[in-house]
Design an enzyme around this catalytic site. Structure first.
Site, PDB file in Angstrom:
ATOM      1  N   ASP A  56       1.580  -5.187   8.916  1.00  0.00           N
ATOM      2  CA  ASP A  56       0.409  -4.333   8.774  1.00  0.00           C
ATOM      3  C   ASP A  56      -0.814  -5.247   8.694  1.00  0.00           C
ATOM      4  O   ASP A  56      -0.971  -6.013   7.741  1.00  0.00           O
ATOM      5  CB  ASP A  56       0.520  -3.470   7.512  1.00  0.00           C
ATOM      6  CG  ASP A  56      -0.653  -2.505   7.356  1.00  0.00           C
ATOM      7  OD1 ASP A  56      -1.667  -2.664   8.070  1.00  0.00           O
ATOM      8  OD2 ASP A  56      -0.575  -1.607   6.504  1.00  0.00           O
ATOM      9  N   TYR A 105     -10.580   1.366  11.666  1.00  0.00           N
ATOM     10  CA  TYR A 105     -11.849   1.744  11.044  1.00  0.00           C
ATOM     11  C   TYR A 105     -12.368   0.724  10.026  1.00  0.00           C
ATOM     12  O   TYR A 105     -13.449   0.920   9.481  1.00  0.00           O
ATOM     13  CB  TYR A 105     -11.734   3.109  10.368  1.00  0.00           C
ATOM     14  CG  TYR A 105     -10.611   3.233   9.355  1.00  0.00           C
ATOM     15  CD1 TYR A 105     -10.754   2.748   8.070  1.00  0.00           C
ATOM     16  CD2 TYR A 105      -9.416   3.842   9.699  1.00  0.00           C
ATOM     17  CE1 TYR A 105      -9.727   2.846   7.145  1.00  0.00           C
ATOM     18  CE2 TYR A 105      -8.382   3.962   8.788  1.00  0.00           C
ATOM     19  CZ  TYR A 105      -8.550   3.460   7.510  1.00  0.00           C
ATOM     20  OH  TYR A 105      -7.529   3.562   6.610  1.00  0.00           O
ATOM     21  N   LYS A 106     -11.642  -0.365   9.791  1.00  0.00           N
ATOM     22  CA  LYS A 106     -12.169  -1.387   8.878  1.00  0.00           C
ATOM     23  C   LYS A 106     -12.954  -2.420   9.684  1.00  0.00           C
ATOM     24  O   LYS A 106     -13.999  -2.125  10.234  1.00  0.00           O
ATOM     25  CB  LYS A 106     -11.028  -2.008   8.070  1.00  0.00           C
ATOM     26  CG  LYS A 106     -10.452  -1.083   6.999  1.00  0.00           C
ATOM     27  CD  LYS A 106      -9.469  -1.817   6.111  1.00  0.00           C
ATOM     28  CE  LYS A 106      -9.039  -0.983   4.915  1.00  0.00           C
ATOM     29  NZ  LYS A 106      -8.161   0.143   5.282  1.00  0.00           N
ATOM     30  N   ARG A 154     -13.812  -4.759  -4.466  1.00  0.00           N
ATOM     31  CA  ARG A 154     -13.563  -5.516  -3.251  1.00  0.00           C
ATOM     32  C   ARG A 154     -14.846  -5.644  -2.425  1.00  0.00           C
ATOM     33  O   ARG A 154     -15.419  -4.645  -1.997  1.00  0.00           O
ATOM     34  CB  ARG A 154     -12.482  -4.845  -2.406  1.00  0.00           C
ATOM     35  CG  ARG A 154     -11.185  -4.557  -3.155  1.00  0.00           C
ATOM     36  CD  ARG A 154     -10.110  -4.006  -2.228  1.00  0.00           C
ATOM     37  NE  ARG A 154     -10.541  -2.799  -1.547  1.00  0.00           N
ATOM     38  CZ  ARG A 154      -9.808  -2.134  -0.652  1.00  0.00           C
ATOM     39  NH1 ARG A 154      -8.597  -2.580  -0.332  1.00  0.00           N
ATOM     40  NH2 ARG A 154     -10.263  -1.049  -0.075  1.00  0.00           N
ATOM     41  N   PHE A 172       0.858  -1.189   0.000  1.00  0.00           N
ATOM     42  CA  PHE A 172       0.000   0.000   0.000  1.00  0.00           C
ATOM     43  C   PHE A 172       0.892   1.238   0.000  1.00  0.00           C
ATOM     44  O   PHE A 172       1.831   1.328   0.792  1.00  0.00           O
ATOM     45  CB  PHE A 172      -0.914   0.000   1.227  1.00  0.00           C
ATOM     46  CG  PHE A 172      -1.921   1.107   1.214  1.00  0.00           C
ATOM     47  CD1 PHE A 172      -3.013   1.055   0.365  1.00  0.00           C
ATOM     48  CD2 PHE A 172      -1.767   2.214   2.028  1.00  0.00           C
ATOM     49  CE1 PHE A 172      -3.940   2.082   0.330  1.00  0.00           C
ATOM     50  CE2 PHE A 172      -2.675   3.246   2.004  1.00  0.00           C
ATOM     51  CZ  PHE A 172      -3.775   3.181   1.157  1.00  0.00           C
TER      52      PHE A 172
END
Length: 318
Positions: A104, A129-130, A279, A33
């Protein structure tokens, strides 16, 4: 819980360099990422480390061979394809070469079972927050194995990381363990929201969560196979659950962002990653199998009627 994933990644990369001195090499995935790579590049530009890139985990042995690697920074799950790395095997390989590991967990924590202590992971970060449900802008978390708890000062020293926060001592004295990593005043409202989520997670059995997620994602893949065959959409994630992270990635070569916008417009919440990936991220605590049937039925309808081509779905998106 503190700050953002990128900030915590910076803190722990610096901490690993201090804990594993005089080694100065950070191994980074080339196509990780982007923010993860940017953080590592910033540290290197400051003259604090040298970067060594790998294109895949298969190249880790050769990257470790010179014996100068301080830390290997890896994403547990690829943010595009959802491919999951073998944490235990890679931790063992890094440890054998004298390097620390920094994971990560943004695309796996809260979706699939993770055993940081059991696999010997040294350090980890991840967003709240996921799947952890901290809400928009929720704080990030960081993890430090107890064997490294007092390996050095944090890269950023602040009053919230002081051993005696409200003594307002003139000199910094790091708090024990991971408590030394908070810096300034936390975002109180965001932390309060996360506290509510944490109260739920304390009662979740990781094995049951993992089994539930496997059932959901296997069902989703089966539905895509049977309901959307010949409509131009293909599975981009591994089929084996053990090699898959939180989301299921699909490839739509024509216009994935357009299709994703069309799905969102029709009530199917998902995300796209350019140029051709969408996704689906079933949540093991709240998603039902019926939700997946409805989502795939909507997807099939949009593909069959080609309504995703509507110009209104062409507005800019992430």
């Amino acid at each position: 819980m503190a700050d953002s994933t990128s900030v915590n990644l910076y803190k722990l990369l610096r901490y690993a360099l201090a804990a594993n001195a005089p080694r100065r090499v950070i191994v980074v995935e080339r196509d990780v990422f982007p923010s993860n790579r940017y953080v590592a590049e910033g540290i290197a530009r400051a003259g604090l480390a040298t970067l060594r890139f790998i294109d895949s985990a298969d190249q880790l042995p050769s990257a470790l061979a010179p014996g100068d690697v301080a830390v290997v920074a890896l994403s547990h799950v690829d943010y595009r394809s959802s491919e999951r790395l073998d944490m235990a095997a890679l931790n063992a390989r890094a440890r054998q070469a004298g390097a620390l590991t920094l994971w990560d967990l943004s695309h796996s924590a809260g979706a699939v079972a993770i055993d940081l202590r059991g696999t010997g992971a040294d350090l980890a970060v991840g967003c709240g927050y996921k799947y952890l449900c901290a809400g928009p802008g929720g704080p990030s978390f960081l993890y430090v194995h107890p064997r490294h708890a007092d390996a050095g000062w944090p890269a950023v020293c602040g009053w919230m990381g002081h051993a005696a926060t409200f003594d307002f001592a003139p000199e910094f004295r790091p708090a024990p363990g991971a408590d030394r990593f908070p810096v300034g005043t936390p975002p109180v409202l965001a932390q309060a929201a996360f506290a509510a989520a944490a109260a739920i997670w304390r009662d979740v059995d990781p094995a049951a969560m993992d089994a539930r997620h496997r059932s959901l994602t296997d069902t989703l893949i089966d539905l895509i196979d049977t309901q959307c065959e010949g409509l131009g959409i293909e599975l981009a994630s591994p089929r084996a659950h053990a090699r898959r992270g939180g989301h299921v990635a699909l490839q739509f070569a024509n216009a994935a962002p357009l299709l994703a916008q069309a799905l969102v417009h029709h009530g199917v919440v998902l995300s796209a990653r350019k140029p051709d990936a969408i996704r689906f991220a079933p949540h093991p605590l709240v998603t039902t199998h019926a939700h997946l049937w409805a989502a795939v039925a909507c997807l099939r309808d949009l593909l069959q009627r080609e309504t995703w081509r509507d110009p209104r779905f062409g507005k800019p998106s992430v």
